[in-house]
Design a protein around this motif. Structure first.
Motif, short mmCIF file in Angstrom:
data_model
loop_
_atom_site.label_atom_id
_atom_site.label_comp_id
_atom_site.label_asym_id
_atom_site.label_seq_id
_atom_site.Cartn_x
_atom_site.Cartn_y
_atom_site.Cartn_z
N PRO A 82 39.20 57.90 42.37
CA PRO A 82 38.20 57.67 41.32
C PRO A 82 37.27 56.52 41.70
O PRO A 82 37.72 55.51 42.25
CB PRO A 82 39.03 57.34 40.09
N PHE A 83 36.00 56.69 41.42
CA PHE A 83 35.01 55.65 41.70
C PHE A 83 35.10 54.59 40.62
O PHE A 83 35.13 54.88 39.42
CB PHE A 83 33.61 56.26 41.74
N VAL A 84 35.14 53.33 41.05
CA VAL A 84 35.28 52.21 40.12
C VAL A 84 34.05 51.33 40.20
O VAL A 84 33.57 51.01 41.29
CB VAL A 84 36.54 51.37 40.47
N ARG A 85 33.50 50.97 39.05
CA ARG A 85 32.43 49.97 38.99
C ARG A 85 32.77 49.03 37.85
O ARG A 85 32.84 49.44 36.69
CB ARG A 85 31.07 50.60 38.76
N LYS A 86 33.01 47.76 38.20
CA LYS A 86 33.40 46.78 37.19
C LYS A 86 32.60 45.51 37.36
O LYS A 86 32.29 45.11 38.48
CB LYS A 86 34.90 46.43 37.33
N ARG A 87 32.28 44.87 36.25
CA ARG A 87 31.73 43.51 36.27
C ARG A 87 32.79 42.60 35.66
O ARG A 87 33.20 42.80 34.52
CB ARG A 87 30.41 43.43 35.52
N LEU A 88 33.20 41.62 36.46
CA LEU A 88 34.33 40.78 36.10
C LEU A 88 33.88 39.33 35.92
O LEU A 88 32.90 38.90 36.51
CB LEU A 88 35.41 40.85 37.20
N SER A 89 34.64 38.60 35.13
CA SER A 89 34.37 37.18 34.93
C SER A 89 35.54 36.38 35.48
O SER A 89 36.71 36.68 35.19
CB SER A 89 34.19 36.86 33.44
N CYS A 90 35.22 35.35 36.27
CA CYS A 90 36.28 34.49 36.81
C CYS A 90 37.01 33.73 35.71
O CYS A 90 38.13 33.25 35.90
CB CYS A 90 35.70 33.51 37.83
N LYS A 91 36.37 33.61 34.55
CA LYS A 91 37.02 32.92 33.43
C LYS A 91 38.27 33.67 32.98
O LYS A 91 39.16 33.07 32.36
CB LYS A 91 36.04 32.78 32.25
N ASP A 92 38.34 34.96 33.27
CA ASP A 92 39.48 35.77 32.82
C ASP A 92 40.61 35.83 33.84
O ASP A 92 41.62 36.49 33.59
CB ASP A 92 39.00 37.21 32.53
N GLU A 93 40.44 35.17 34.97
CA GLU A 93 41.51 35.20 35.98
C GLU A 93 42.70 34.36 35.53
O GLU A 93 42.54 33.28 34.95
CB GLU A 93 40.98 34.69 37.33
N ARG A 94 43.88 34.86 35.85
CA ARG A 94 45.10 34.20 35.39
C ARG A 94 45.20 32.78 35.94
O ARG A 94 45.62 31.86 35.23
CB ARG A 94 46.32 35.03 35.81
N HIS A 95 44.83 32.59 37.20
CA HIS A 95 44.93 31.26 37.80
C HIS A 95 44.10 30.25 37.00
O HIS A 95 44.54 29.11 36.79
CB HIS A 95 44.45 31.29 39.25
N VAL A 96 42.93 30.66 36.56
CA VAL A 96 42.06 29.76 35.79
C VAL A 96 42.71 29.41 34.46
O VAL A 96 42.62 28.27 33.97
CB VAL A 96 40.67 30.41 35.57
N LYS A 97 43.39 30.37 33.87
CA LYS A 97 43.97 30.17 32.54
C LYS A 97 45.24 29.32 32.57
O LYS A 97 45.53 28.60 31.61
CB LYS A 97 44.27 31.52 31.90
N VAL A 98 45.99 29.39 33.69
CA VAL A 98 47.29 28.71 33.68
C VAL A 98 47.29 27.38 34.42
O VAL A 98 48.25 26.61 34.30
CB VAL A 98 48.38 29.62 34.30
N THR A 99 46.22 27.06 35.18
CA THR A 99 46.23 25.80 35.91
C THR A 99 46.29 24.61 34.96
O THR A 99 45.68 24.61 33.89
CB THR A 99 45.00 25.69 36.83
#
Length: 603
Positions: free
Chosen positions: A212-229
């Protein structure tokens, strides 16, 4: 961005001096005709001269069961066809020409006698060598090295394949792993080649539905590393995540992209510099799950301009379950930022607004790699015992289609025209597999695997005598591209055009201008100057705090670009010993103390 910059004559350029003759050879490779493989007959007068001189001055000491210096000439005085005899006489020739033999306490030949003897001996040795070449050829049979094998598989099938440590490292001679005399072939290596062939066929032959073809726009604010550091090194704004440190452990992996299907993906990253006094901020993008050494694993360094979001785009093949990570370069440490907090930090930072990914990218389905093998043959569901949704390529005339597929494939794999005798053994494999109830695709796959294990594929096969056009095409291609000849070069070889000097020169120039010639720069310079080994050691960060990864990869790129500039610009070879220019980006300019506003980017 690397630019050509005028600099004072640089002593470091002397490193390139020993390459001067090789650089010139790249441009005149088409001009030198192959030496004749036809040996002139021995001259009776020369043999008589050698016999008389040896009898008069040599045999008294160098004969019998206990010759002086263990050098016996009486049993090989006339047998120049024997390899050991040629070695002995070559050794004797050096001693005679140097004046060390005969010794001073023995009767010595006159100058005319010495000149006549050595001239006759040189002619006989040369005649014997040409006779040997006519039978055995001029060079040792060479197989593809690891880099050439991987590149050839890539171009043969049209797939992105990395064998890593699957294939063992090649032995080298005089610093290069393209010397046939240093190569070995063993049962272990053949097992590895079998595994490599299976890996290539798994990627090339497609028998599953299109991913399946995937096209996503992602935000680094939602990355787990950013949230748990627990370190306060990121600032959250309405539209971006702002990085304020360059500590390695605070690199942000884009783990929201974690593909189940390997393939080529396109990334776009929107980023800008903040609080940077009008200066860009550099950031690094690396492929996840790879060890970052040299340029390995590095996608690029990019310069984000101040305040204005800019989109950076790249494409890359990703294996399943791999991703990218982002890290600014040259900012403060995490400890310094955390002490104050990102919200109060007034130093420069990198704002990443979003990351967009799309793929896997295919022009059509089945992809080019599959169509290169099976063309437009239909696909049907695999047998019912297979629970997946697999399909297999089928044929209503299996042996006819198999022969057509194998004839086209062996021509490209063997890098020459093929005959019925070349193709027949592989067609027999298909016939035997079909008789054993293999499907058409499985039977053809078995035959293709046999082609990839054939000596005609693994070795650069050359017959004694003048090079054929196909041998010349392969020599050119593996020298300039480190991979197989393309269709245009093979077409010229089939028409016997490559021995036309004008055609050969034109092909050399075309190949040097082709993007594949980057392989010449990377692999030749990498071995000649030892750049491949740059990660065998690492300068101490205490003794050399100015050294970092960007400086290392910039130095590697500078060396390659300087080589390219001389080669492609057909510049004077004097540049290798005394050059008034260098290829610099901002990081190297700072290191060398050369002023300029070039950015630090490496893409």
């Amino acid at each position: 961005m690397f630019r050509r910059r005028s600099v004072p004559p640089c002593a470091a350029a002397a490193t390139f001096a020993c390459f001067a003759c090789c650089a010139a050879a790249f441009r005149i490779v088409a001009a030198e005709p192959p030496p004749s493989a036809t040996a002139p007959p021995s001259a009776p007068a020369d043999l008589a001269t050698i016999r008389a001189a040896a009898t008069k001055h040599c045999l008294r000491c160098h004969s019998g069961a206990a010759p002086e210096g263990k050098l016996r000439l009486d049993t090989s005085a006339h047998d120049f066809a024997d390899a050991e005899a040629r070695r002995i006489w070559t050794q004797a020739l050096r001693q005679i020409e140097s004046g060390r033999m005969p010794p001073e306490d023995e009767p010595r030949p006159s100058a005319d006698e010495r000149a006549g003897f050595t001239a006759a001996l040189r002619r006989e040795l040369r005649t014997a060598e040409l006779a040997r070449r006519a039978v055995e050829g001029r060079v040792v049979l060479r197989r593809l090295n690891r880099v050439e094998y991987q590149n050839t598989i890539r171009d043969l099938f049209g797939i992105d394949v990395t064998y890593g440590e699957l294939l063992p490292a090649d032995s080298a001679a005089d610093g290069f792993d393209t010397a046939g005399a240093a190569h070995h072939t063993s049962s272990f290596l053949m097992e590895r080649y079998l595994e490599a062939a299976e890996t290539a066929l798994d990627l090339a032959i497609v028998n599953l539905p299109q991913p399946p073809f995937v096209r996503k726009r992602l935000s680094c604010k939602d990355e787990r590393h950013v949230k748990v550091t627990t370190e306060k090194v990121f600032r959250h704004t309405d539209d971006a995540l702002v990085f304020f440190c360059s500590s390695l452990w605070q690199a942000v992996g884009v783990n929201q992209f974690y593909p189940q299907d390997g393939g080529r993906y396109r990334f776009r990253i929107s980023a800008s510099a903040v609080q940077s006094d009008g200066e860009p901020v550099t950031f690094r993008v690396t492929a996840g799950n790879t060890r970052l050494t040299g340029k390995s694993g590095l996608i690029g360094y990019f310069d984000a301009p101040p305040d204005t979001p800019t989109v950076f785009e790249f494409e890359r093949h990703f294996d399943p379950r791999t991703t990218i990570s982002i890290l600014p370069y040259g900012l403060a440490s995490a400890q310094a930022v955390n002490k104050i907090g990102a919200e109060a930090w007034d130093g420069p930072g990198l704002a990443v607004q979003w990351v967009e990914v799309e793929g896997p990218l295919y022009d059509a389905w089945p992809p080019e790699s599959h169509r290169r093998l099976f063309g437009d043959l239909p696909q049907k569901p695999a047998p019912a015992y297979n629970r997946s949704k697999r399909v297999e390529t089928t044929s209503e005339r299996p042996l006819v289609d198999a022969e057509r597929i194998l004839r086209a494939f062996t021509r490209r794999a063997f890098r020459r025209s093929v005959t019925d005798a070349d193709v027949r053994p592989f067609v027999d494999v298909v016939e035997a597999k079909l008789a054993a109830d293999y499907s058409f695709e499985q039977a053809v796959r078995s035959a293709l695997k046999g082609v990839l294990l054939s000596p005609d594929f693994l070795f650069l096969s050359e017959r004694p005598g003048p090079l054929t056009d196909f041998a010349l095409a392969s020599r050119l291609s593996y020298f300039l591209w480190s991979t197989m000849p393309d269709d245009e070069l093979l077409a010229h070889a089939e028409r016997n055009h490559l021995h036309d000097e004008a055609v050969l020169r034109a092909q050399v120039e075309r190949m040097l201008e082709h993007p594949k010639s980057a392989n010449l720069t990377e692999h030749f310079v990498g071995q000649w100057l030892g750049l491949r080994d740059i990660d065998f050691t690492e300068p101490s960060h205490i003794l050399y705090p100015e050294f970092d990864h960007l400086l290392k990869v910039s130095m590697l790129r500078e060396t390659e670009l300087f080589f390219d500039e001389v080669l492609r610009g057909d510049l004077s070879i004097a540049n290798f010993v005394d050059s008034d220019f260098a290829l610099l980006n901002g990081r190297l300019g700072k290191h060398y103390g050369v002023a300029g506003d070039d950015g630090r980017a490496i893409e």
